[in-house]
Design a protein around this motif. Structure first.
Motif, PDB file in Angstrom:
ATOM      1  N   HIS A   1      46.090  61.831  70.935  1.00  0.00           N
ATOM      2  CA  HIS A   1      46.672  62.315  72.195  1.00  0.00           C
ATOM      3  C   HIS A   1      46.476  61.319  73.338  1.00  0.00           C
ATOM      4  CE1 HIS A   1      42.496  63.707  72.756  1.00  0.00           C
ATOM      5  NE2 HIS A   1      42.760  63.774  74.036  1.00  0.00           N
ATOM      6  N   LEU A   2      45.735  60.241  73.068  1.00  0.00           N
ATOM      7  CA  LEU A   2      45.587  59.177  74.061  1.00  0.00           C
ATOM      8  C   LEU A   2      46.548  58.085  73.626  1.00  0.00           C
ATOM      9  CD1 LEU A   2      41.877  59.723  73.661  1.00  0.00           C
ATOM     10  CD2 LEU A   2      43.045  60.090  75.827  1.00  0.00           C
ATOM     11  N   GLN A   3      47.741  58.147  74.178  1.00  0.00           N
ATOM     12  CA  GLN A   3      48.802  57.313  73.627  1.00  0.00           C
ATOM     13  C   GLN A   3      48.765  55.885  74.177  1.00  0.00           C
ATOM     14  OE1 GLN A   3      52.324  59.562  74.528  1.00  0.00           O
ATOM     15  NE2 GLN A   3      51.896  61.085  72.954  1.00  0.00           N
TER      16      GLN A   3
ATOM     17  N   PHE B   1      34.285  53.139  81.612  1.00  0.00           N
ATOM     18  CA  PHE B   1      34.761  54.198  82.517  1.00  0.00           C
ATOM     19  C   PHE B   1      34.892  55.552  81.832  1.00  0.00           C
ATOM     20  CE2 PHE B   1      39.335  52.361  82.053  1.00  0.00           C
ATOM     21  CZ  PHE B   1      39.753  53.335  81.147  1.00  0.00           C
ATOM     22  N   CYS B   2      35.037  55.547  80.506  1.00  0.00           N
ATOM     23  CA  CYS B   2      35.182  56.832  79.812  1.00  0.00           C
ATOM     24  C   CYS B   2      33.822  57.526  79.722  1.00  0.00           C
ATOM     25  CB  CYS B   2      35.764  56.618  78.408  1.00  0.00           C
ATOM     26  SG  CYS B   2      35.758  58.137  77.444  1.00  0.00           S
ATOM     27  N   PRO B   3      33.705  58.739  80.229  1.00  0.00           N
ATOM     28  CA  PRO B   3      32.406  59.420  80.216  1.00  0.00           C
ATOM     29  C   PRO B   3      32.100  60.118  78.895  1.00  0.00           C
ATOM     30  CG  PRO B   3      34.012  60.776  81.339  1.00  0.00           C
ATOM     31  CD  PRO B   3      34.744  59.537  80.924  1.00  0.00           C
ATOM     32  N   ALA B   4      32.886  59.792  77.835  1.00  0.00           N
ATOM     33  CA  ALA B   4      32.662  60.474  76.554  1.00  0.00           C
ATOM     34  C   ALA B   4      32.662  59.506  75.376  1.00  0.00           C
ATOM     35  CB  ALA B   4      33.723  61.554  76.351  1.00  0.00           C
ATOM     36  N   GLY B   5      32.594  58.222  75.655  1.00  0.00           N
ATOM     37  CA  GLY B   5      32.486  57.245  74.571  1.00  0.00           C
ATOM     38  C   GLY B   5      33.705  57.214  73.659  1.00  0.00           C
ATOM     39  N   VAL B   6      34.875  57.487  74.196  1.00  0.00           N
ATOM     40  CA  VAL B   6      36.067  57.544  73.348  1.00  0.00           C
ATOM     41  C   VAL B   6      36.554  56.133  72.960  1.00  0.00           C
ATOM     42  CG1 VAL B   6      38.526  58.155  73.352  1.00  0.00           C
ATOM     43  CG2 VAL B   6      36.828  59.788  74.170  1.00  0.00           C
ATOM     44  N   TYR B   7      36.487  55.208  73.905  1.00  0.00           N
ATOM     45  CA  TYR B   7      37.046  53.868  73.648  1.00  0.00           C
ATOM     46  C   TYR B   7      35.957  52.891  73.231  1.00  0.00           C
ATOM     47  CZ  TYR B   7      40.957  55.923  76.054  1.00  0.00           C
ATOM     48  OH  TYR B   7      41.984  56.764  76.400  1.00  0.00           O
ATOM     49  N   GLU B   8      36.294  52.076  72.233  1.00  0.00           N
ATOM     50  CA  GLU B   8      35.349  51.058  71.776  1.00  0.00           C
ATOM     51  C   GLU B   8      36.098  49.790  71.458  1.00  0.00           C
ATOM     52  OE1 GLU B   8      31.927  52.014  68.880  1.00  0.00           O
ATOM     53  OE2 GLU B   8      33.405  53.618  68.627  1.00  0.00           O
TER      54      GLU B   8
ATOM     55  N   ASN C   1      36.303  62.854  70.629  1.00  0.00           N
ATOM     56  CA  ASN C   1      35.266  63.036  71.663  1.00  0.00           C
ATOM     57  C   ASN C   1      35.826  63.334  73.049  1.00  0.00           C
ATOM     58  OD1 ASN C   1      33.438  62.384  69.768  1.00  0.00           O
ATOM     59  ND2 ASN C   1      32.696  60.496  70.704  1.00  0.00           N
ATOM     60  N   CYS C   2      37.142  63.243  73.205  1.00  0.00           N
ATOM     61  CA  CYS C   2      37.726  63.314  74.550  1.00  0.00           C
ATOM     62  C   CYS C   2      37.385  64.645  75.236  1.00  0.00           C
ATOM     63  CB  CYS C   2      39.244  63.154  74.443  1.00  0.00           C
ATOM     64  SG  CYS C   2      40.068  63.316  76.029  1.00  0.00           S
ATOM     65  N   ILE C   3      37.016  64.565  76.519  1.00  0.00           N
ATOM     66  CA  ILE C   3      36.704  65.797  77.262  1.00  0.00           C
ATOM     67  C   ILE C   3      37.741  66.066  78.360  1.00  0.00           C
ATOM     68  CG2 ILE C   3      34.254  65.916  76.684  1.00  0.00           C
ATOM     69  CD1 ILE C   3      33.585  64.518  79.290  1.00  0.00           C
ATOM     70  N   HIS C   4      38.913  65.466  78.216  1.00  0.00           N
ATOM     71  CA  HIS C   4      40.078  65.787  79.069  1.00  0.00           C
ATOM     72  C   HIS C   4      39.820  65.495  80.551  1.00  0.00           C
ATOM     73  CE1 HIS C   4      41.896  68.787  75.908  1.00  0.00           C
ATOM     74  NE2 HIS C   4      41.313  67.735  75.336  1.00  0.00           N
ATOM     75  N   CYS C   5      39.065  64.430  80.851  1.00  0.00           N
ATOM     76  CA  CYS C   5      38.771  64.169  82.270  1.00  0.00           C
ATOM     77  C   CYS C   5      39.914  63.418  82.952  1.00  0.00           C
ATOM     78  CB  CYS C   5      37.460  63.398  82.406  1.00  0.00           C
ATOM     79  SG  CYS C   5      37.594  61.642  82.017  1.00  0.00           S
ATOM     80  N   LYS C   6      40.778  62.742  82.180  1.00  0.00           N
ATOM     81  CA  LYS C   6      41.969  62.007  82.645  1.00  0.00           C
ATOM     82  C   LYS C   6      41.662  60.638  83.266  1.00  0.00           C
ATOM     83  CE  LYS C   6      44.488  65.753  81.761  1.00  0.00           C
ATOM     84  NZ  LYS C   6      45.121  66.681  82.640  1.00  0.00           N
ATOM     85  N   THR C   7      40.421  60.191  83.235  1.00  0.00           N
ATOM     86  CA  THR C   7      40.082  58.922  83.878  1.00  0.00           C
ATOM     87  C   THR C   7      40.842  57.742  83.269  1.00  0.00           C
ATOM     88  OG1 THR C   7      37.920  59.775  84.383  1.00  0.00           O
ATOM     89  CG2 THR C   7      38.142  57.390  84.473  1.00  0.00           C
ATOM     90  N   CYS C   8      41.010  57.742  81.947  1.00  0.00           N
ATOM     91  CA  CYS C   8      41.664  56.586  81.311  1.00  0.00           C
ATOM     92  C   CYS C   8      43.101  56.448  81.808  1.00  0.00           C
ATOM     93  CB  CYS C   8      41.621  56.690  79.794  1.00  0.00           C
ATOM     94  SG  CYS C   8      42.108  58.296  79.173  1.00  0.00           S
ATOM     95  N   ASP C   9      43.784  57.573  81.953  1.00  0.00           N
ATOM     96  CA  ASP C   9      45.170  57.540  82.409  1.00  0.00           C
ATOM     97  C   ASP C   9      45.245  57.028  83.849  1.00  0.00           C
ATOM     98  OD1 ASP C   9      47.804  58.427  83.327  1.00  0.00           O
ATOM     99  OD2 ASP C   9      47.883  59.630  81.503  1.00  0.00           O
TER     100      ASP C   9
ATOM    101  N   ASN D   1      48.364  56.738  78.010  1.00  0.00           N
ATOM    102  CA  ASN D   1      49.068  57.939  78.453  1.00  0.00           C
ATOM    103  C   ASN D   1      48.385  59.154  77.842  1.00  0.00           C
ATOM    104  OD1 ASN D   1      51.022  59.625  79.499  1.00  0.00           O
ATOM    105  ND2 ASN D   1      52.457  59.273  77.815  1.00  0.00           N
ATOM    106  N   TRP D   2      47.681  59.919  78.687  1.00  0.00           N
ATOM    107  CA  TRP D   2      46.974  61.108  78.198  1.00  0.00           C
ATOM    108  C   TRP D   2      47.984  62.243  78.004  1.00  0.00           C
ATOM    109  CZ3 TRP D   2      46.159  66.207  78.768  1.00  0.00           C
ATOM    110  CH2 TRP D   2      45.017  66.758  78.179  1.00  0.00           C
ATOM    111  N   GLN D   3      48.037  62.746  76.792  1.00  0.00           N
ATOM    112  CA  GLN D   3      48.926  63.872  76.494  1.00  0.00           C
ATOM    113  C   GLN D   3      48.096  65.022  75.955  1.00  0.00           C
ATOM    114  OE1 GLN D   3      52.465  64.222  76.805  1.00  0.00           O
ATOM    115  NE2 GLN D   3      51.916  62.584  78.219  1.00  0.00           N
TER     116      GLN D   3
HETATM  117  S1  SF4 Z   1      40.471  61.678  79.237  1.00  0.00           S
HETATM  118 FE1  SF4 Z   1      40.214  59.515  78.772  1.00  0.00          FE
HETATM  119  S2  SF4 Z   1      38.439  58.860  79.924  1.00  0.00           S
HETATM  120 FE2  SF4 Z   1      38.383  61.117  79.874  1.00  0.00          FE
HETATM  121  S3  SF4 Z   1      37.142  61.625  78.109  1.00  0.00           S
HETATM  122 FE3  SF4 Z   1      39.248  61.574  77.388  1.00  0.00          FE
HETATM  123  S4  SF4 Z   1      39.492  59.482  76.675  1.00  0.00           S
HETATM  124 FE4  SF4 Z   1      37.678  59.457  77.954  1.00  0.00          FE
END
Ligand code: SF4
Ligand code: FAD
Length: 634
Positions: free
Chosen positions: A552-554, A576-583, A602-610, A619-621
């Protein structure tokens, strides 16, 4: 689950039971609901055809699957299966404070007018209402007092029982080891406010909504905006379920569903995925500035009763953030020995080595917080972006067929650190405008002019206008110190009466500078008692996503993303990701010696990456409905 009762089948979606009983306050299978039919939420009444729909879908798909040979599978287009649709009067995307307040107000008006058939539907991507809500939260009760005046009355059996009256206010400027008292500006006085878990408050608000007849669908993620032939918004569609990571349907495939409405409201909170599209489609920012954001990270602790001061509210600026970075911390003592502690970091920071998560861990070791936390237990963690643009960034909020409400439009008062009361009020204003518009005509496209107008006359407008220059003043050549002095002057003397309006500078994504312009920041290892590694924290969010589904993180092309982003910014997504999603995993076979990886579960839907991705190529979907964090007490 009895097959003999036509609609008494388990209506499941992604493990979520669809039909919910408001009397039992729990998910139920329709047949098990013992409520008199009048008292059943209309969700049960209106969804009786769903088992049939699923049977149809299953038949359609299994027919297709049987027919397909392996070499034909690639050609299968899920869109070729027609979606079921439902027709309602108002469809609200997002069951947060804004969405639920809008829904309750609409049904109050409809019920007062004796129009019980007026259908208001709320779609919420979290499996349970409130489970994706993260906030401080000290709430100003102005809007809830208006919406449900007896919300705290002892005589009301359905009153909200978890509000802690605000007590002492403290404002501090922090250096590494000391904390200096500074005067709290009038905006930050919390006299008459309440400390709550916003997630509990939203859950309670959802129950009140069901009571007045709102149809609340948790576990439904709206993934697509639908348009009429004249270009107006027709409603939304949920995403297809049961798609594999390779984009091919699995045997659990189920086509999404359409919800058509004469008014669709977007209450998705900060940086909503559909709101983004609607703003662009109708050019709603034509006369306003871009939005600016912060990332809020938060934990809730159960602390030693000897250290607990019920109602205490502490805000701070300064340490651990460098002086060029706008932000601050909060600590609220509420409930029974609970402490909500957080750090907000503005996302226009320049240094890509900075990690908001690590800054938050550092904050907790400051004596002001460490003394409170020591001997306590961290019971939850979460993070969420928040809107900081204020008055200058309010877009047009109405468009043909719908409106933006709450943080989707952006009504947080940053100096006050509050948005809930404005989110609720905007939902109520939009509801009143929608009711009036829909009552005056039975057909055709609706435009909520009245909402634009009433917003301008509302306390939201006045409040945000008054503080409009405070946040941008931190961009003056004097940096943080200049901002503090200027904001003090605004708060005590000018009160927004200045003829000028300061502008926001560069958008957050474009603010980041190359890593080689800064020394690398080395953060200390967590001690496991006060500070924690990121995966331990993520485990406290309860987040989960089925692995075999489209990410869902396109990111269109992962290699191209790496080519553009890794050399200058040295893996800032990881920080910047507070959930360790990107490596970026070491891989000598790749041109830069690293391979980009997305751990989307691991995504917690914070939207920071977008928001912060420098090339705006993430693109967060919405993922499947019901997935994501399971916050409680946040
Ligand atoms: S929305 Fe983006 S920055 Fe936030 S937790 Fe999910 S992947 Fe990480
Ligand atoms: C760290 C932090 C601290 C804060 N502290 C305070 C405070 O102390 N006091 C205060 O008043 N305010 C505070 N705020 C701000 C406050 O939380 C927000 O202003 C408020 O929650 C906004 O309400 P909303 O309904 O607009 O959005 P949200 O509360 O974000 O709710 C939006 C809902 O929509 C759902 N949703 C989103 N997209 C979709 C979709 N496509 N389909 C279905 N559902 C969807 C989400 O899951 C969510 O449940 C804080 C915010 C943060 C992040």
């Amino acid at each position: 689950m009895s097959a003999s009762v036509p609609w008494a089948r388990c209506v499941q979606r992604s493990g979520q039971t669809l039909a919910r009983c408001s009397l039992k306050r729990t998910s139920v299978v329709a047949a098990t609901c013992r409520a008199p039919s009048r008292a059943r939420p209309s969700t049960l009444r209106s969804l009786t055809y769903l088992p049939m729909r699923r049977a149809q879908n299953a038949r359609l798909f299994s027919t297709t699957a049987r027919r397909l040979m392996p070499d034909e599978e690639d050609a299968f287009d899920p869109a070729s299966i027609e979606r079921e649709s439902d027709e309602v009067d108002v469809c609200i995307v997002g069951g947060g404070p804004a969405g639920l307040s809008a829904a309750i107000r609409l049904k109050q008006l409809a019920n007062e007018a004796g129009n019980e058939d007026f259908r208001v539907l709320v779609l919420e991507k979290a499996g349970d209402l409130g489970a994706h809500i993260l906030s401080g939260a000290v709430i100003q009760p102005s809007s809830i007092n208006e919406l449900i005046p007896d919300w705290l009355d002892e005589s009301n059996p359905d009153r909200f029982e978890h509000a802690t009256p605000a007590g002492t206010d403290r404002m501090r400027f922090l250096t590494k080891t000391s904390s200096i008292p500074i005067p709290a500006p009038p905006q930050m006085s919390n006299h008459g406010n309440y400390i709550v878990s916003l997630n509990q408050f939203v859950k309670w608000l959802g129950e009140r909504a069901e009571e007045v007849g709102v149809e609340v669908y948790p576990g439904f993620a709206a993934a697509e905006v639908l348009y009429n032939a004249d270009g107006s918004v027709k409603g939304v569609a949920t995403n297809d379920l049961g798609m594999g990571r390779d984009g091919k349907p699995k045997d659990t495939f189920e086509r999404g569903m359409e919800f058509h409405a004469r008014v669709t409201m977007f209450g998705e909170g900060c940086h909503g995925s559909l709101t983004k599209q609607v703003i662009s489609k109708f050019d709603l920012r034509k006369d306003s500035q871009h939005q600016t954001y912060g990332l809020g990270l938060k934990e809730v602790w159960e602390v030693d009763p000897a250290k607990f001061e019920k109602g205490l509210i502490v805000h701070s600026m300064g340490y651990p953030l460098p002086k060029e970075v706008y932000g601050g911390s909060f600590m609220y003592h509420f409930g029974d020995n609970l402490v909500s502690l957080g750090l907000v970091v503005s996302l226009d920071y320049e240094n890509p080595w900075l990690s908001p998560y690590q800054e938050f861990q550092k904050l907790k070791h400051h004596p002001l917080f460490k003394d409170v936390l020591e001997g306590g237990k961290c019971i939850s963690y979460g993070a969420r972006a928040l809107v900081e643009g204020g008055f200058q960034s309010i877009p047009k909020v109405a468009f043909p067929g719908g409106a933006l409400i709450g943080d989707s439009a952006g009504f947080i008062n940053v100096p006050k650190v509050k948005g809930t009361h404005n989110a609720m009020k905007s939902g109520m204003l939009a509801a009143e405008a929608a009711w009036n518009a829909l009552s005056s005509t039975d057909e055709g496209t609706v435009f909520l002019y009245e909402y634009e107008e009433s917003l301008r006359k509302s306390p939201i407008w006045k409040e945000l206008k008054e503080v409009r220059n405070m946040r941008p003043s931190f961009h003056s050549p004097l940096g943080m110190y200049g901002g503090i002095v200027y904001s003090g002057l605004e708060a005590y003397v000018l009160k927004g009466r200045t003829p000028w309006t300061l502008k926001h500078k560069t958008p957050d994504y474009a603010s980041t500078k190359p890593a080689d312009k800064f020394p690398k920041i080395e953060y200390e290892k967590p001690d496991g008692k006060i500070s924690f590694d990121i995966l331990t924290s993520v485990s406290r969010t309860g987040t989960n996503h089925e692995e075999d589904q489209p990410v869902h993180l396109q990111v269109k092309d992962w290699d191209e993303h790496t080519d553009k982003t890794y050399p200058p910014f040295k893996g800032l997504e990881n920080r910047f990701c507070p959930a360790g999603v990107y490596e970026y995993v070491e891989d000598e076979s790749k041109p830069h010696g690293v391979r980009f990886q997305i751990n989307s579960q691991n995504c917690i839907h914070c939207k920071t990456c977008d928001i912060k991705a420098p090339h705006q190529d993430i693109n967060w979907q919405v993922p499947q409905g019901g997935e994501g964090p399971k916050y409680y007490m946040t």
